[in-house]
Enzyme design. Structure first.
Site: not given
Ligand code: HDE
Length: 688
Positions: A149, A76
């Site tokens: 999402n 993201h």
């Molecule tokens: Fe994320 N995800 N994610 N994700 N995600 C990040 O956090 C992570 C997942 C989502 O505009 C990171 O600040 C793991 C699902 C959005 O700043 C990080 C897993 C969904 C955003 C991270 C998921 C998301 C992130 C990277 C699996 C939808 C952007 C930078 C367990 C429900 C937020 C940060 C923004 C961002 C980890 C799965 C949505 C690395 C470990 C499912 C919208 O922390």
């Protein structure tokens, strides 16, 4: 920070502040506040140098520049945010004691960031990808981050697989490409070896992954959460954002071209619309259900690769979000905003969804690395807008430092705001849950149906949307070098829908059909069509918020043009004038109209519909301009409505289009402007 620029003078000998003359307010200073006399030339020994190490002004300036970047988000990274408010409808207070839902009509501030997942920070906006939809609610009981999402399900079921998923999706590690796309071997290799991803692949290959605008996308919390009310009663909830202006996507060929013509298509769209007062709006809805429903539902409600069809549990709207203010500074707000799934408030709770559990670790960890330490809540965009009282202290960049002697608890010092205590009555309480079982690494059997909802999703699409899904699979897999990977994907599609699998196999020119992939559970064929899953069944009722591109030449009929523009404005839509030169054109009545784009900078892919209003005077010249021809041919190929006048027909003749002109072509001479707008509300002429 702003204070230091308001510096007015110096305290000489402990006396009164000496006030500088008003004009000096504008003077440039170093970061230490020392006035700068020359911002163009470094300090040198002799006229031609060398430059002196002594030049503290230059060293400080370059030092600051060297440190401008913070690590970009691993996922993201490419995103765009805006401020706004959330207004509660007041109808959820019996479901949750969360403060933000208690009072009808109360507005609280929010910050929302939309993003793509795979691309790096500088990648194009209209990549085929999932969009992040993250909202920070600044409630009176702390920040609630709903980090969702635009697709209601996910690729994997367990956080343990996330680093592999993302490694596979992003650029390949040796060559460093492809950027911002899953159309490569590693992604499809991983996905085809992880059958749990098949449902999400259907969404990712659908038009959901190429939205026309952030404004026309739905958002989903994905996981099942809990609502807890004042009596301690619990219900499960799934969160939905519904855009009030309907759903809309671009078509794939358009997406490819938009990324070249305007890589900032989505961020520009959000910025422009907020700037002109066309504030995007979403209603927040919840699907509420109890344990009994969860026990009887076809799938496990803690499996993030499954959704609950709205036809089974309807979405109840509990408030709306309006984004009405762009950021002042992209870095300070959009880049530094730190969403954490762990940020919830009393009245809302997590469930044991193993993906959510992993996320609750990852986000805090990520923000600490990205923002350089534990005090990122001191950065204004992340700071709660309610009191923060605790005994956490120090660390890098600590900006909010408590006063007084006491920094531990329990203590026997006088109680005041600097000496807070936990509040058992109103503090956050995790919902109690009886858990027993063996300690093991396990994937629950209830997570093992990987194809049934993929089929339900496919069956719920219109024919046009089904074709787009087939084409997307063919496009992506045609970029995959290894035939075995292509075949493996088709072997999974055979478990979803035979026709889909055969269409993809044909598009790939597979010499023979592979065997069906072995399935842990047979595909259910009894799941009902869900209209809520289709974009085309949930389009807008008006052309409001959309954009008409009007390609004009000198001598174009002023009356026709002006009445079209008036009707577009009345509908709440925008328009741009595209002209042979950016200076614009002189119309039939001698009036001049400015150009918003020169023809090669304003291809029709940037607009929802187009008009071609030429004149006999200039049409021959225009027929020789390749970009003018592309303008019309692309609009035709992308099933757009094309409004035209008599002179434009000559250009259509030149393009051999005349015989193909269908009802998507609207003659401005014989149709009233209002009738034309009525057509545009359909957005595309799909029959073409
Ligand atoms: Fe994320 N995800 N994610 N994700 N995600 C990040 O956090 C992570 C997942 C989502 O505009 C990171 O600040 C793991 C699902 C959005 O700043 C990080 C897993 C969904 C955003 C991270 C998921 C998301 C992130 C990277 C699996 C939808 C952007 C930078 C367990 C429900 C937020 C940060 C923004 C961002 C980890 C799965 C949505 C690395 C470990 C499912 C919208 O922390």
């Amino acid at each position: 920070m702003a204070e230091s620029f308001k510096y007015k003078g110096n305290k000489g000998n402990g006396g009164e502040l000496h006030q500088l003359p008003e004009a000096d307010d504008q003077r440039m200073t170093t970061a230490q506040g020392c006035p700068v006399s020359d911002n163009q030339n470094s300090l040198k020994a002799g006229e031609r140098g060398p430059t002196l190490l002594e030049d503290q002004v230059m060293r400080e300036k370059i030092f600051a520049f060297d440190h401008e970047r913070i690590p970009e988000r691993v996922v993201h990274a490419r995103g765009y945010g805006a401020h706004g408010y959330f207004e509660s409808y007041g109808n959820a207070s019996d479901l949750t004691c969360a403060d933000l839902f208690q009072r009808k009509g109360e507005k609280i501030p929010v910050f929302t960031r939309f993003s793509t997942v795979a691309g790096n920070k500088g990648s194009g906006d209209v990549a085929r990808d999932v969009r992040g939809f993250a909202v920070k609610f600044y409630t009176q009981e702390g920040n609630w981050d709903l980090v969702g999402n635009n697709i209601p399900v996910f690729f994997i079921q367990d956080a343990m697989k996330f680093p592999d998923l993302i490694h596979a999706a992003k650029q390949e590690p040796d060559r460093g490409f492809p950027q911002a796309q899953t159309a490569h071997d590693n992604f499809w290799d991983f996905a085809s070896l992880s059958p749990e991803s098949v449902h999400m692949l259907m969404w990712a290959m659908s038009d959901r992954a190429i939205p026309r605008s952030f404004r026309f996308m739905e958002g989903f919390g994905v996981h099942t959460f809990k609502f807890i009310n004042a009596n301690g009663d619990e219900k499960f909830v799934k969160f939905h954002w519904k855009p009030t202006s309907g759903l809309q996507s671009v078509v794939w060929n358009e997406a490819l071209k938009i990324n070249g013509a305007d890589p900032d298509f989505h961020r520009r769209d959000l910025w422009d619309n907020i700037q002109v007062g066309n504030f995007p709006e979403w209603e927040l809805g919840v699907q509420v259900f109890d344990q009994e429903f969860a026990d009887n539902f076809e799938f496990d409600v803690f499996d993030a690769t499954k959704l609950i069809p709205e036809e089974q549990i309807p979405v109840t709207k509990i408030g709306k979000m309006v984004l009405n203010r762009v950021v002042d500074n992209f870095f300070a707000e959009t880049e530094q905003v730190a969403f954490c799934t762990q940020n919830i408030v009393p009245g809302i709770d997590f469930t044991q969804d193993p993906l959510l559990q992993g996320r609750n670790f990852s986000y805090l960890d990520t923000q600490t690395k990205r923002l350089g330490g534990p005090n990122f809540t001191h950065i204004p965009i992340n700071a709660p807008q309610c009191p923060m009282r605790h005994f956490q202290q120090d660390g890098h960049m600590a900006m909010k430092n408590p006063k007084g002697r006491v920094n531990y608890e329990p203590n026997s010092w006088d109680r005041d705001e600097n000496n807070p205590r936990a509040c058992p009555a109103h503090g956050f309480k995790s919902s109690s849950q009886h858990i027993e079982g063996d300690k093991l690494r396990y994937r629950s059997e209830t997570f093992s149906d990987h194809y049934s909802q993929a089929l339900q999703f496919y069956n719920s699409q219109t024919d046009v949307e089904k074709m787009h899904i087939q084409n997307a699979f063919v496009f992506e897999l045609s970029k995959v070098e290894k035939q075995a990977i292509r075949e493996r994907v088709v072997s999974h599609l055979l478990n979803v829908d035979e026709d889909l699998a055969h269409a993809v196999a044909k598009g790939l020119g597979l010499p023979e059909m592979p065997e069906k992939a072995e399935a842990a559970m047979p595909t259910r064929t009894d799941l009902k069509v869900s209209d809520a899953l289709s974009i085309l069944k949930n389009g807008p009722a008006s052309f409001a918020g959309r954009k008409l591109g009007i390609f004009c030449s000198d001598g174009a009929d002023s009356e026709q043009l002006n009445s079209l523009i008036t009707a577009v404005k009345k509908e709440g839509a925008m328009h741009e004038v595209i002209a042979p030169t950016i200076n614009g054109v002189t119309l039939s009545d001698g009036s001049h109209i400015e150009g918003n784009q020169k023809i090669d900078g304003g291809p029709s892919v940037l607009y929802d519909a187009v008009a071609v209003l030429l004149s006999d005077k200039q049409v021959d010249e225009i027929c020789k301009v390749p970009e003018a021809k592309d303008f019309v041919m692309d609009a035709f190929a992308h099933q757009k409505f094309v409004i035209y006048n008599d002179a434009a027909k000559k250009l259509f003749d030149e393009l051999n289009l005349t015989a193909k002109m269908d009802d998507g072509f609207i003659d401005i001479t014989t149709n009233e402007a209002n009738k034309i707008i009525g057509n545009l509300r359909n957005l595309r002429f799909w029959q073409r």
